[in-house]
Design a protein around this motif. Structure first.
Motif, short mmCIF file in Angstrom:
data_model
loop_
_atom_site.label_atom_id
_atom_site.label_comp_id
_atom_site.label_asym_id
_atom_site.label_seq_id
_atom_site.Cartn_x
_atom_site.Cartn_y
_atom_site.Cartn_z
N LYS A 366 -11.98 51.47 22.97
CA LYS A 366 -11.00 51.74 22.00
C LYS A 366 -10.02 49.89 22.15
CE LYS A 366 -9.08 54.95 23.34
NZ LYS A 366 -7.51 55.99 23.45
N THR A 367 -10.36 49.11 23.68
CA THR A 367 -9.74 48.31 23.75
C THR A 367 -9.83 46.91 24.07
OG1 THR A 367 -8.72 49.17 25.86
CG2 THR A 367 -7.46 49.85 24.40
N VAL A 368 -9.86 46.41 24.21
CA VAL A 368 -10.43 45.06 24.45
C VAL A 368 -9.49 44.08 25.53
CG1 VAL A 368 -11.06 43.78 22.43
CG2 VAL A 368 -9.06 43.33 22.64
N ALA A 369 -10.51 43.54 26.24
CA ALA A 369 -9.73 42.29 27.88
C ALA A 369 -9.19 41.22 27.06
CB ALA A 369 -10.99 42.01 28.75
N ALA A 370 -7.52 41.31 26.48
CA ALA A 370 -6.95 40.32 26.36
C ALA A 370 -5.75 40.11 26.43
CB ALA A 370 -6.75 40.66 24.18
N THR A 371 -4.74 39.42 26.32
CA THR A 371 -3.74 39.12 26.94
C THR A 371 -2.44 38.62 26.05
OG1 THR A 371 -1.77 39.22 28.89
CG2 THR A 371 -4.08 37.30 28.88
N ASP A 372 -2.04 38.87 25.87
CA ASP A 372 -1.12 37.36 24.92
C ASP A 372 0.15 37.49 26.03
OD1 ASP A 372 -1.81 37.50 22.75
OD2 ASP A 372 -0.83 38.86 21.43
N LEU A 373 1.03 35.90 26.08
CA LEU A 373 2.14 35.83 27.27
C LEU A 373 3.40 36.04 26.03
CD1 LEU A 373 3.31 35.06 29.91
CD2 LEU A 373 2.53 33.07 29.63
N LEU A 374 3.98 36.99 26.48
CA LEU A 374 5.95 36.68 26.12
C LEU A 374 6.72 36.06 27.10
CD1 LEU A 374 5.00 39.95 24.84
CD2 LEU A 374 4.49 38.22 23.45
N VAL A 375 7.59 34.95 25.88
CA VAL A 375 8.75 34.75 27.20
C VAL A 375 10.19 35.07 26.38
CG1 VAL A 375 7.24 33.28 28.11
CG2 VAL A 375 8.72 32.84 25.96
N PRO A 376 10.65 35.21 27.13
CA PRO A 376 12.19 36.21 25.78
C PRO A 376 12.22 34.49 25.19
CG PRO A 376 12.56 36.04 28.61
CD PRO A 376 11.02 35.39 28.39
N GLY A 377 13.56 34.95 24.69
CA GLY A 377 13.36 33.95 23.55
C GLY A 377 12.84 33.16 22.29
N VAL A 378 11.40 32.91 22.80
CA VAL A 378 10.17 33.12 21.32
C VAL A 378 9.51 34.05 21.34
CG1 VAL A 378 8.70 31.51 21.46
CG2 VAL A 378 10.88 30.57 22.69
N GLY A 379 9.20 34.88 22.30
CA GLY A 379 7.70 35.98 22.01
C GLY A 379 6.76 34.72 22.07
N GLU A 380 5.39 35.18 21.93
CA GLU A 380 4.37 34.68 21.47
C GLU A 380 4.64 33.04 22.38
OE1 GLU A 380 -0.23 34.94 20.66
OE2 GLU A 380 1.17 35.87 19.14
N ILE A 381 3.59 33.41 23.29
CA ILE A 381 3.19 31.02 23.73
C ILE A 381 1.88 31.33 23.83
CG2 ILE A 381 5.44 30.91 24.13
CD1 ILE A 381 4.75 29.97 27.19
N ILE A 382 1.36 32.55 24.21
CA ILE A 382 -0.37 31.85 24.69
C ILE A 382 -0.93 33.38 23.90
CG2 ILE A 382 -1.82 32.54 26.54
CD1 ILE A 382 -0.19 30.39 28.06
N GLY A 383 -2.29 33.47 23.51
CA GLY A 383 -2.89 33.89 23.41
C GLY A 383 -4.26 34.17 23.83
N CYS A 384 -4.51 34.90 24.71
CA CYS A 384 -5.58 34.79 26.05
C CYS A 384 -6.57 36.43 25.78
CB CYS A 384 -4.86 34.74 27.26
SG CYS A 384 -6.27 35.01 29.16
N SER A 385 -7.95 36.05 26.72
CA SER A 385 -9.29 36.63 26.03
C SER A 385 -10.00 36.36 27.56
CB SER A 385 -9.37 36.88 25.27
OG SER A 385 -10.35 36.32 24.88
N GLU A 386 -10.48 38.08 27.92
CA GLU A 386 -12.01 36.94 28.22
C GLU A 386 -13.44 37.36 27.13
OE1 GLU A 386 -15.53 39.34 31.00
OE2 GLU A 386 -13.04 39.98 31.33
N ARG A 387 -14.40 36.96 26.60
CA ARG A 387 -14.66 36.34 26.05
C ARG A 387 -15.43 37.55 26.22
NH1 ARG A 387 -10.32 33.80 24.33
NH2 ARG A 387 -10.78 31.73 24.29
N GLU A 388 -16.82 38.46 24.43
CA GLU A 388 -17.75 38.86 24.73
C GLU A 388 -18.87 38.30 24.98
OE1 GLU A 388 -18.73 41.50 25.73
OE2 GLU A 388 -17.52 43.12 24.23
N ALA A 389 -18.88 38.71 26.15
CA ALA A 389 -20.99 37.97 26.29
C ALA A 389 -21.31 38.63 26.48
CB ALA A 389 -20.14 37.35 28.09
N ASP A 390 -21.47 40.05 25.72
CA ASP A 390 -22.62 40.57 25.39
C ASP A 390 -23.39 40.42 23.43
OD1 ASP A 390 -24.28 43.30 24.10
OD2 ASP A 390 -23.84 44.03 26.57
N LEU A 391 -23.95 39.85 23.77
CA LEU A 391 -24.64 39.93 22.26
C LEU A 391 -24.89 40.88 21.32
CD1 LEU A 391 -26.19 37.95 19.98
CD2 LEU A 391 -28.06 38.47 21.27
#
Length: 456
Positions: A366-391
């Motif tokens: 249901k989910t993916v190995a992803a993360t967003d870094l959220l900071v006060p006052g701005v919100g998201e500044i980084i979008g991040c994930s492990e990439r799918e290595a399975d073809l």
């Protein structure tokens, strides 16, 4: 022409008593019967250099002290009564006259007004500070990666594939306005590249290619998104920092992201104390304390499911309803970062249906190995994930989104030939600048902001 940077005069005592030549623009001036004073700035320092003129012994053009006028001044460097240094002028030469209708006559202008004159706003104190911090932070980013064995690569700006799969790309074409073709296929077949092409929304896909050879790479360049958004956080052209790291899983890349953010903030604070103090005074009270807290605190890591529970159990009335599976909105991000944790937060394990096709699918399906870094006052500044290595899983995600495999041939083949676990993130450069300067509109962190209906 030979001259000395004004910043050097403030930093090096050896110039006191010496005759020097400086150049710059008049920022303020005043005259009395016997004396005149002008403050000169050449862009190397937030401080202005006072020029002292003895009107009884030195003649100068009548227009020399007008605001905005470019001057060349020769004179002796002396200690100023209020501290620092100033120059007793001996020769004043006008390099560029400035008429009386110069727009920057007042000491303070609104940022909204200054956006209407982007070619002149750089001469104000605010943008003097903004673009120096921007320059220093860009250098800090390169230093961070260069000293940690990353290879800097330049991803293409023109691309035939949409990294995000969202279709928000600017089209690149050589066809004239009224050229007609019977079908879209015929249109693109006769275009410059023989196929549909656009401006890149991200260098990630090409970055992964490089990471499969060099192990650790980063890109730092412009990205373009044709998103019809007029919020203070969005522009159509922005700068993107995108590392890709082979043999790294999600916890590894989160650790790298936190370390990078803290390092570049510290380097910028160390190199630009006057500018940061300026922003603390004029744009965000307590900015310095906030940034020091960032350096000392460990960032929070919060599972998306837990974040939804926190939001649903709060007594806040959100404009956008909160349910598992929804994409977090700015109001949700700010509640979590500002009211719950009061520090940056990594939200991890998002639902796969609201994230990009390339993110590694978790065992729960249901989910993916992803993360967003959220900071006060701005919100998201980084979008991040492990990439799918399975073809097979990658192809399945692409099929579910209606993506054409032939547009991603190189990317797909990476999974055939020696694929490894790897991860990466994208940092919006202007957004981290918003956080460090306290300036709330992204349009004020970029030289010429491109937004809906606005290009010049």
């Amino acid at each position: 022409m030979q001259h000395i940077d004004i910043k050097c005069l403030f930093e090096e005592a050896k110039y006191i008593g010496e005759k020097v030549t400086v150049c710059g623009w008049v920022r303020t001036s005043r005259e009395s019967k016997t004396m005149a004073f002008a403050e000169l700035n050449d862009g190397t320092s937030l401080k202005h250099l006072q020029i002292v003129i003895d009107r009884e012994s030195l003649e100068y053009p009548a227009t020399a002290l007008r605001l905005g006028t470019a001057l060349k001044v020769e004179g002796v460097v002396v200690e100023a009564r209020q501290g620092g240094v100033e120059i007793n002028a001996e020769v004043i030469e006008i390099l560029g006259e400035c008429p009386l209708d110069y727009p920057l006559q007042k000491k303070r202008h609104t940022l909204e007004f200054l956006r209407t004159i982007p070619h002149l706003r750089t001469r104000t104190n605010t943008f003097n500070a903004v673009f120096r911090v921007r320059s220093v932070m860009a250098g800090a980013i390169h230093k961070y990666f260069q000293t940690r064995n990353y290879t800097y690569v330049n991803a293409p700006i023109i691309t035939g594939s949409d990294c995000e799969g969202a279709g928000e790309m600017f089209r690149v074409t050589t066809h004239p306005f009224n050229h007609e073709y019977k079908t879209e296929e015929e249109y693109y077949e006769n275009d410059f590249f023989g196929k549909k092409a656009g401006l890149s929304v991200s260098g990630q896909l090409e970055g992964e290619v490089a990471a499969m050879a060099f192990g650790k790479i980063y890109t730092f360049g412009p990205s373009f998104r044709a998103e019809n958004s007029n919020t203070p956080r969005h522009v159509a052209e922005f700068w993107h920092v995108e590392p890709e790291v082979a043999f790294a899983e999600l916890p590894d890349i989160i650790e790298i992201a936190e370390d990078m953010i803290k390092t570049i903030i510290k380097d910028t604070m160390d190199a630009c104390p006057e500018e940061i103090a300026f922003f603390d005074k004029h744009f965000e009270k307590g900015l310095i304390d906030k940034l020091n807290k960032i350096l000392s605190d460990k960032f929070e890591v919060l599972d998306y499911t837990k974040a939804i529970e926190i939001l649903k159990e709060s007594d806040k009335e959100f404009v956008y309803p909160v349910e598992w599976g929804c994409d977090l909105q700015t109001e949700h991000e700010r509640y979590i970062t500002e009211e719950v944790f009061n520090k940056p937060v990594f939200i991890i394990n998002y639902p796969k249906d609201i994230k990009s096709f390339y993110m590694k699918q978790n065992p729960d399906g249901k989910t993916v190995a992803a993360t967003d870094l959220l900071v006060p006052g701005v919100g998201e500044i980084i979008g991040c994930s492990e990439r799918e290595a399975d073809l097979e899983k990658l192809l399945e995600a692409m099929k579910a989104r209606g993506m054409r495999e032939e547009d991603y041939t190189d990317y797909i083949e990476l999974r055939k030939f020696g694929s490894v676990p790897h991860s990466g993130f994208g940092l919006g450069f202007e957004r981290i600048l918003m956080y460090v300067t306290g300036i709330s509109n992204i349009r004020d962190l970029i030289l010429y902001p491109r937004t809906v209906g606005n290009v010049r």
